[in-house]
Design a protein around this motif. Structure first.
Motif, PDB file in Angstrom:
ATOM      1  N   THR A  80       0.828  -1.208   0.000  1.00  0.00           N
ATOM      2  CA  THR A  80       0.000   0.000   0.000  1.00  0.00           C
ATOM      3  C   THR A  80       0.858   1.252   0.000  1.00  0.00           C
ATOM      4  O   THR A  80       0.601   2.211  -0.733  1.00  0.00           O
ATOM      5  N   LEU A  81       1.911   1.256   0.830  1.00  0.00           N
ATOM      6  CA  LEU A  81       2.807   2.404   0.881  1.00  0.00           C
ATOM      7  C   LEU A  81       3.496   2.611  -0.462  1.00  0.00           C
ATOM      8  O   LEU A  81       3.618   3.749  -0.943  1.00  0.00           O
ATOM      9  N   ARG A  82       3.921   1.533  -1.085  1.00  0.00           N
ATOM     10  CA  ARG A  82       4.576   1.655  -2.392  1.00  0.00           C
ATOM     11  C   ARG A  82       3.602   2.186  -3.440  1.00  0.00           C
ATOM     12  O   ARG A  82       3.961   3.015  -4.290  1.00  0.00           O
ATOM     13  N   ALA A  83       2.336   1.729  -3.380  1.00  0.00           N
ATOM     14  CA  ALA A  83       1.337   2.213  -4.342  1.00  0.00           C
ATOM     15  C   ALA A  83       1.068   3.699  -4.154  1.00  0.00           C
ATOM     16  O   ALA A  83       0.873   4.431  -5.140  1.00  0.00           O
ATOM     17  N   ILE A  84       1.071   4.160  -2.917  1.00  0.00           N
ATOM     18  CA  ILE A  84       0.874   5.592  -2.652  1.00  0.00           C
ATOM     19  C   ILE A  84       2.039   6.397  -3.211  1.00  0.00           C
ATOM     20  O   ILE A  84       1.850   7.438  -3.859  1.00  0.00           O
ATOM     21  N   ARG A  85       3.249   5.909  -2.999  1.00  0.00           N
ATOM     22  CA  ARG A  85       4.438   6.637  -3.444  1.00  0.00           C
ATOM     23  C   ARG A  85       4.551   6.654  -4.970  1.00  0.00           C
ATOM     24  O   ARG A  85       5.081   7.610  -5.552  1.00  0.00           O
ATOM     25  N   GLN A  86       4.045   5.607  -5.619  1.00  0.00           N
ATOM     26  CA  GLN A  86       4.175   5.503  -7.070  1.00  0.00           C
ATOM     27  C   GLN A  86       2.911   5.953  -7.811  1.00  0.00           C
ATOM     28  O   GLN A  86       2.829   5.797  -9.032  1.00  0.00           O
ATOM     29  N   ALA A  87       1.939   6.510  -7.091  1.00  0.00           N
ATOM     30  CA  ALA A  87       0.699   6.960  -7.734  1.00  0.00           C
ATOM     31  C   ALA A  87       1.000   8.062  -8.752  1.00  0.00           C
ATOM     32  O   ALA A  87       1.846   8.930  -8.514  1.00  0.00           O
ATOM     33  N   PRO A  88       0.314   8.060  -9.898  1.00  0.00           N
ATOM     34  CA  PRO A  88       0.613   9.038 -10.954  1.00  0.00           C
ATOM     35  C   PRO A  88       0.213  10.474 -10.600  1.00  0.00           C
ATOM     36  O   PRO A  88       0.724  11.421 -11.203  1.00  0.00           O
ATOM     37  N   ASP A  89      -0.717  10.634  -9.640  1.00  0.00           N
ATOM     38  CA  ASP A  89      -1.138  11.980  -9.267  1.00  0.00           C
ATOM     39  C   ASP A  89      -1.617  11.956  -7.816  1.00  0.00           C
ATOM     40  O   ASP A  89      -1.897  10.900  -7.254  1.00  0.00           O
ATOM     41  N   PRO A  90      -1.716  13.125  -7.163  1.00  0.00           N
ATOM     42  CA  PRO A  90      -2.128  13.183  -5.755  1.00  0.00           C
ATOM     43  C   PRO A  90      -3.525  12.593  -5.508  1.00  0.00           C
ATOM     44  O   PRO A  90      -3.761  11.983  -4.468  1.00  0.00           O
ATOM     45  N   GLU A  91      -4.448  12.789  -6.476  1.00  0.00           N
ATOM     46  CA  GLU A  91      -5.804  12.279  -6.277  1.00  0.00           C
ATOM     47  C   GLU A  91      -5.817  10.759  -6.162  1.00  0.00           C
ATOM     48  O   GLU A  91      -6.538  10.193  -5.331  1.00  0.00           O
ATOM     49  N   ARG A  95      -6.875   8.524  -2.867  1.00  0.00           N
ATOM     50  CA  ARG A  95      -7.886   7.466  -2.926  1.00  0.00           C
ATOM     51  C   ARG A  95      -7.351   6.167  -2.324  1.00  0.00           C
ATOM     52  O   ARG A  95      -8.078   5.451  -1.620  1.00  0.00           O
ATOM     53  N   ILE A  96      -6.083   5.871  -2.574  1.00  0.00           N
ATOM     54  CA  ILE A  96      -5.475   4.666  -1.991  1.00  0.00           C
ATOM     55  C   ILE A  96      -5.412   4.791  -0.469  1.00  0.00           C
ATOM     56  O   ILE A  96      -5.711   3.834   0.263  1.00  0.00           O
ATOM     57  N   ILE A  97      -5.052   5.966   0.012  1.00  0.00           N
ATOM     58  CA  ILE A  97      -5.008   6.192   1.466  1.00  0.00           C
ATOM     59  C   ILE A  97      -6.399   6.039   2.060  1.00  0.00           C
ATOM     60  O   ILE A  97      -6.584   5.392   3.099  1.00  0.00           O
ATOM     61  N   SER A  98      -7.390   6.621   1.404  1.00  0.00           N
ATOM     62  CA  SER A  98      -8.764   6.547   1.899  1.00  0.00           C
ATOM     63  C   SER A  98      -9.262   5.097   1.948  1.00  0.00           C
ATOM     64  O   SER A  98      -9.934   4.692   2.897  1.00  0.00           O
TER      65      SER A  98
END
Length: 218
Positions: A80-91, A95-98
């Protein structure tokens, strides 16, 4: 000293209650099955050794599953942390954090707070995805194993104190009912249910599970 400074327990109360309950049902199923198969000729030594061995084996298996669960939980958090860091944009990251938060918390958390969390998580070091078990994990697994093993000992006391195996068996059933009720009562307290109703329900459910297991061959 405040409670916040106290060390967190390795196993939470629900884990301890559940493991005691599983060990109790396992031991009771073995004792019931053997008593039915043996008829009037109950061999107490065979029954006690078999029940102890059964619960020890179950404890070892459950301890292993506990370690697998810890690895899975730690791996999911790292992914999950890696997906947040590699997300293409803040939105997308928000959404992953939420999605990772409890629904009640995610529903009331404003976007600016999610953005603060995103920026904070971006600054964390790269997560390690390998299976890393800590001393606390091994202690928890050992605790589950011991809980499963020692949960049978109250059931063995009647066979040690009473000469009549049949009478001892009946007293063991009473002890098991009391233990089931205590587990259910504690479960009710921890779950916000009515403790007495939870205790009685646990007795009914435990008895039904033992009956089904015996009927299917133990």
């Amino acid at each position: 000293m405040s409670d916040a400074s106290a060390p967190r327990r390795v196993l939470d109360p629900m884990e301890r209650i559940s493991e005691t309950l599983f060990g109790l049902i396992m031991a009771l199923t073995f004792i019931c099955s053997l008593s039915i198969a043996s008829g009037a000729g109950i061999n107490i030594r065979t029954m006690l050794l078999g029940a102890l061995g059964c619960n020890l084996a179950w404890g070892i298996v459950d301890g292993g599953l506990y370690l697998l669960a810890r690895i899975n939980d730690r791996g999911n958090k790292a992914l999950t942390l890696r997906a947040i860091r590699q997300a293409p944009d803040p939105e997308t990251a928000q959404r992953i954090i939420s999605d990772a938060l409890p629904p009640q918390l995610a529903a009331i958390l404003p976007l600016d707070r999610l953005e603060v969390l995103r920026k904070t998580l971006q600054q964390l070091p790269e997560p390690f995805l390998g299976p890393r078990l800590t001393k606390r994990d091994w202690t928890g697994a050992l605790g589950l194993c011991l809980l499963s093993f020692f949960s049978i000992f109250p059931l063995t006391i009647p066979f040690v104190l009473l000469r009549d195996p049949r009478l001892a068996l009946h007293v063991t059933y009473v002890v098991a009912i009391v233990m089931l009720f205590c587990c259910g009562y504690a479960f009710g307290v921890r779950s916000g249910l009515r403790p007495w109703m939870a205790g009685l329900s646990m007795v009914a459910m435990g008895s039904a599970l033992v009956g089904v297991a015996v009927a299917l061959g133990g």
